[in-house]
Design a protein around this motif. Sequence first.
Motif, PDB file in Angstrom:
ATOM      1  N   SER A   1       0.850  -1.187   0.000  1.00  0.00           N
ATOM      2  CA  SER A   1       0.000   0.000   0.000  1.00  0.00           C
ATOM      3  C   SER A   1       0.889   1.240   0.000  1.00  0.00           C
ATOM      4  O   SER A   1       2.098   1.167   0.253  1.00  0.00           O
ATOM      5  N   ALA A   2       0.284   2.408  -0.292  1.00  0.00           N
ATOM      6  CA  ALA A   2       1.062   3.642  -0.381  1.00  0.00           C
ATOM      7  C   ALA A   2       0.160   4.847  -0.182  1.00  0.00           C
ATOM      8  O   ALA A   2      -1.066   4.774  -0.333  1.00  0.00           O
ATOM      9  N   LYS A   3       0.795   5.972   0.145  1.00  0.00           N
ATOM     10  CA  LYS A   3       0.148   7.271   0.156  1.00  0.00           C
ATOM     11  C   LYS A   3       0.324   7.904  -1.219  1.00  0.00           C
ATOM     12  O   LYS A   3       1.308   7.641  -1.915  1.00  0.00           O
ATOM     13  N   VAL A   4      -0.628   8.738  -1.599  1.00  0.00           N
ATOM     14  CA  VAL A   4      -0.587   9.365  -2.922  1.00  0.00           C
ATOM     15  C   VAL A   4      -0.694  10.871  -2.762  1.00  0.00           C
ATOM     16  O   VAL A   4      -1.660  11.374  -2.180  1.00  0.00           O
ATOM     17  N   ASP A   5       0.294  11.582  -3.277  1.00  0.00           N
ATOM     18  CA  ASP A   5       0.242  13.051  -3.256  1.00  0.00           C
ATOM     19  C   ASP A   5      -0.698  13.558  -4.348  1.00  0.00           C
ATOM     20  O   ASP A   5      -0.899  12.912  -5.379  1.00  0.00           O
ATOM     21  N   GLY A   6      -1.235  14.742  -4.126  1.00  0.00           N
ATOM     22  CA  GLY A   6      -2.037  15.376  -5.158  1.00  0.00           C
ATOM     23  C   GLY A   6      -3.468  14.884  -5.212  1.00  0.00           C
ATOM     24  O   GLY A   6      -3.941  14.153  -4.333  1.00  0.00           O
ATOM     25  N   HIS A   7      -4.162  15.303  -6.247  1.00  0.00           N
ATOM     26  CA  HIS A   7      -5.569  14.962  -6.474  1.00  0.00           C
ATOM     27  C   HIS A   7      -6.472  15.444  -5.333  1.00  0.00           C
ATOM     28  O   HIS A   7      -7.573  14.906  -5.139  1.00  0.00           O
TER      29      HIS A   7
ATOM     30  N   GLY B   1      -9.226  13.151   4.138  1.00  0.00           N
ATOM     31  CA  GLY B   1      -7.773  13.073   4.206  1.00  0.00           C
ATOM     32  C   GLY B   1      -7.162  12.924   2.826  1.00  0.00           C
ATOM     33  O   GLY B   1      -7.819  13.112   1.798  1.00  0.00           O
ATOM     34  N   GLY B   2      -5.892  12.560   2.790  1.00  0.00           N
ATOM     35  CA  GLY B   2      -5.213  12.364   1.519  1.00  0.00           C
ATOM     36  C   GLY B   2      -5.575  11.027   0.902  1.00  0.00           C
ATOM     37  O   GLY B   2      -6.251  10.186   1.505  1.00  0.00           O
ATOM     38  N   TRP B   3      -5.082  10.807  -0.303  1.00  0.00           N
ATOM     39  CA  TRP B   3      -5.374   9.574  -1.025  1.00  0.00           C
ATOM     40  C   TRP B   3      -4.444   8.452  -0.578  1.00  0.00           C
ATOM     41  O   TRP B   3      -3.272   8.668  -0.288  1.00  0.00           O
ATOM     42  N   GLU B   4      -5.005   7.246  -0.539  1.00  0.00           N
ATOM     43  CA  GLU B   4      -4.246   6.032  -0.276  1.00  0.00           C
ATOM     44  C   GLU B   4      -4.616   4.985  -1.315  1.00  0.00           C
ATOM     45  O   GLU B   4      -5.714   5.026  -1.881  1.00  0.00           O
ATOM     46  N   ILE B   5      -3.713   4.049  -1.557  1.00  0.00           N
ATOM     47  CA  ILE B   5      -3.998   2.963  -2.495  1.00  0.00           C
ATOM     48  C   ILE B   5      -3.406   1.677  -1.951  1.00  0.00           C
ATOM     49  O   ILE B   5      -2.350   1.691  -1.305  1.00  0.00           O
ATOM     50  N   GLY B   6      -4.103   0.572  -2.176  1.00  0.00           N
ATOM     51  CA  GLY B   6      -3.622  -0.726  -1.712  1.00  0.00           C
ATOM     52  C   GLY B   6      -3.816  -1.800  -2.770  1.00  0.00           C
ATOM     53  O   GLY B   6      -4.778  -1.759  -3.542  1.00  0.00           O
ATOM     54  N   LEU B   7      -2.898  -2.751  -2.814  1.00  0.00           N
ATOM     55  CA  LEU B   7      -2.960  -3.888  -3.727  1.00  0.00           C
ATOM     56  C   LEU B   7      -2.789  -5.163  -2.925  1.00  0.00           C
ATOM     57  O   LEU B   7      -1.792  -5.333  -2.228  1.00  0.00           O
ATOM     58  N   SER B   8      -3.766  -6.068  -3.020  1.00  0.00           N
ATOM     59  CA  SER B   8      -3.704  -7.360  -2.337  1.00  0.00           C
ATOM     60  C   SER B   8      -3.475  -8.457  -3.362  1.00  0.00           C
ATOM     61  O   SER B   8      -4.176  -8.525  -4.380  1.00  0.00           O
ATOM     62  N   GLY B   9      -2.500  -9.306  -3.089  1.00  0.00           N
ATOM     63  CA  GLY B   9      -2.172 -10.370  -4.024  1.00  0.00           C
ATOM     64  C   GLY B   9      -3.033 -11.605  -3.831  1.00  0.00           C
ATOM     65  O   GLY B   9      -3.370 -11.981  -2.710  1.00  0.00           O
ATOM     66  N   PHE B  10      -3.401 -12.222  -4.942  1.00  0.00           N
ATOM     67  CA  PHE B  10      -4.043 -13.538  -4.940  1.00  0.00           C
ATOM     68  C   PHE B  10      -3.180 -14.445  -5.813  1.00  0.00           C
ATOM     69  O   PHE B  10      -3.078 -14.237  -7.027  1.00  0.00           O
TER      70      PHE B  10
ATOM     71  N   ARG C   1      -9.829   8.167  -0.464  1.00  0.00           N
ATOM     72  CA  ARG C   1      -9.334   9.249   0.390  1.00  0.00           C
ATOM     73  C   ARG C   1      -9.605   8.895   1.836  1.00  0.00           C
ATOM     74  O   ARG C   1     -10.717   8.510   2.196  1.00  0.00           O
ATOM     75  N   GLY C   2      -8.586   9.011   2.658  1.00  0.00           N
ATOM     76  CA  GLY C   2      -8.749   8.707   4.074  1.00  0.00           C
ATOM     77  C   GLY C   2      -9.814   9.565   4.704  1.00  0.00           C
ATOM     78  O   GLY C   2     -10.056  10.694   4.275  1.00  0.00           O
ATOM     79  N   ASP C   3     -10.453   9.050   5.747  1.00  0.00           N
ATOM     80  CA  ASP C   3     -11.529   9.824   6.363  1.00  0.00           C
ATOM     81  C   ASP C   3     -10.965  10.783   7.420  1.00  0.00           C
ATOM     82  O   ASP C   3      -9.751  10.895   7.618  1.00  0.00           O
ATOM     83  N   TRP C   4     -11.857  11.452   8.102  1.00  0.00           N
ATOM     84  CA  TRP C   4     -11.457  12.496   9.039  1.00  0.00           C
ATOM     85  C   TRP C   4     -10.648  11.969  10.219  1.00  0.00           C
ATOM     86  O   TRP C   4      -9.922  12.723  10.864  1.00  0.00           O
ATOM     87  N   SER C   5     -10.723  10.671  10.513  1.00  0.00           N
ATOM     88  CA  SER C   5     -10.108  10.158  11.739  1.00  0.00           C
ATOM     89  C   SER C   5      -8.600  10.380  11.760  1.00  0.00           C
ATOM     90  O   SER C   5      -8.019  10.570  12.835  1.00  0.00           O
ATOM     91  N   GLU C   6      -7.929  10.363  10.584  1.00  0.00           N
ATOM     92  CA  GLU C   6      -6.490  10.571  10.602  1.00  0.00           C
ATOM     93  C   GLU C   6      -6.128  12.016  10.922  1.00  0.00           C
ATOM     94  O   GLU C   6      -4.975  12.317  11.226  1.00  0.00           O
TER      95      GLU C   6
END
Length: 567
Positions: free
Chosen positions: A344-350, A416-425, A392-397
């Motif tokens: 997973s990662a944080k994403v700047d922008g948008h 909050g800012g954008w986050e993205i995650g990838l789960s492998g199968f 986008r993360g919610d207000w809790s962060e």
Amino acid sequence: MIENKVYDAIVVGTGISGGWAAKELCENGLNVLVLERGPMVKHIEDYKTMNDDSWDYSLKGELSREDKEKYHKQLRVGWAPKEDVKHFFVNDLEHPYQETKRFDWIRGYQVGGRSLTWGRQSYRWSDIDFEANEKEGIAVDWPVRYKDIAPWYDKVESYIGVSGQALGLKQLPDGIFQPPMELNCVEKELQESLSKKFDDGRLLTIGRAAHITENTTDFMGRGPCQYRSRCWRGCPFGGYFSSNSSTLPAAERTGNLTLRPNSIVHEVVYDQNRNQATGVKIIDAETHEKLEFNSKIVFLCASSMASVGILLQSKSNRFPNGMGNEHDQLGRNIMDHHYQLGASAKVDGHLDKYYKGRRPNGVYIPRFVNLDEKTKRSDFIRGFGYQGGANRGDWSEMVAEMGYGKALKEAILQPGGWEIGLSGFGEMLPYHDNRVTLSKEKKDQWGLPQLDFDVEFKENEYKMREAIKEEGVAMLKAAGFKNISTYDRETGPGLGIHEMGGARMGRDPKTSVLNKHNQLHAVPNVYVTDGAFMTSASCVNPSLTYMAFTARAANHAAEQFKQNKFA
């Protein structure tokens, strides 16, 4: 119920496979008895939490300490069950099993089974999958190829409604699709990055999900997805496919269906003189009464491990170790998919963009390794894909100990800012010693032997898990995302909820349990069409394949019946 009646067919189980077996057999004119071990769940009428909100629950949907003990094995999956859906998952104290090695068996005992709670991801296999065992000398060869199953994929997709995008990939054949759901801005950024920065054919698309996405009259009373993301509670609109909203009502409309819930099938009855099954024995889950029902055909669709358990308990003079188990193949080669690992990662922008509504679907990155010489890996065989998404993360962060007053009030109103995650199968290989047996000591409340799992990941799986994390990081890094991290939670087979194998297909009765039509080699009027028949696992979600094989097998059975082969 007429207990001495001889039905044309008995179907055991009402989930993904059982619903399709019932529909196809009934529509072919057969008189069908469907047996379900759990209680009745009527479409809409019995979706008791379908409109609830989180504030309708005292713990905002979380389980109480008492309930957590009841669902202690189901909770290993990390996201189920919650208060709003616990009634669609089994009580582990009431339905125990044994673990020689850890096995996370996630179950739902009710009419509809796990078709009410499945993830709805629907992908076709390719010949890369069907041919892999033969080419690599692993286990046994599949007795079918993609061309044999493709027409049945067409039939199933047309009936259930699968939204998705055609890609033209050899490893992931296109199907008959409803309009795809939309990617958000960060997912599109990753999609563009993959196409530009990798030359091995990897790409990102929206998931192929069993959701109707357009208004149409083709789905027999089912309406399009309303994007409520309350799917597991039961969809009153029928927007996603389940047995309850689709195949069981279709079977009922024929007038050929008899459905009996609370019926625990524990044995297929065998007539040695005729070399045929004559029906099944059940225990009534409520009264503990023992009954026997007779039929000319038996379809086992109880879920892969349960169907294997029924066959293991179906003993006779010819089959002292379980029906069809003359060569010690029953209960072996158990598989699942890798799960609970990725990046997973944080994403700047948008920050000027958001997304509208709820999307009951995620992104998908199809397999891109071990497809040809260019993508061949030296450390493991087979492949993996990714599911995931961005938000986008919610207000809790935004809430920290120093936040208070006006600044806090303003902060919690902003996303909050954008986050993205990838789960492998990833694919798990079929190993002869990965098996399930009947416990010799432990029995359940009905006096039936519990299943005992002795299944584990091996070297190929662990090397693949490392690659899943590495490639996840590489893709997120190439896109310029920040604060990249990986996760690999303690897990064992079963947690992917794609358990399969145990009564595999094959050409040789000495090395397989079923033939190419899903019939027991030894008892041809018994069909097994849930995940037990799988000869290998691929790396894609298997439910669409179960449905296609079930439709194919049910029509084969109907043809055999009409030719008086099961008299």
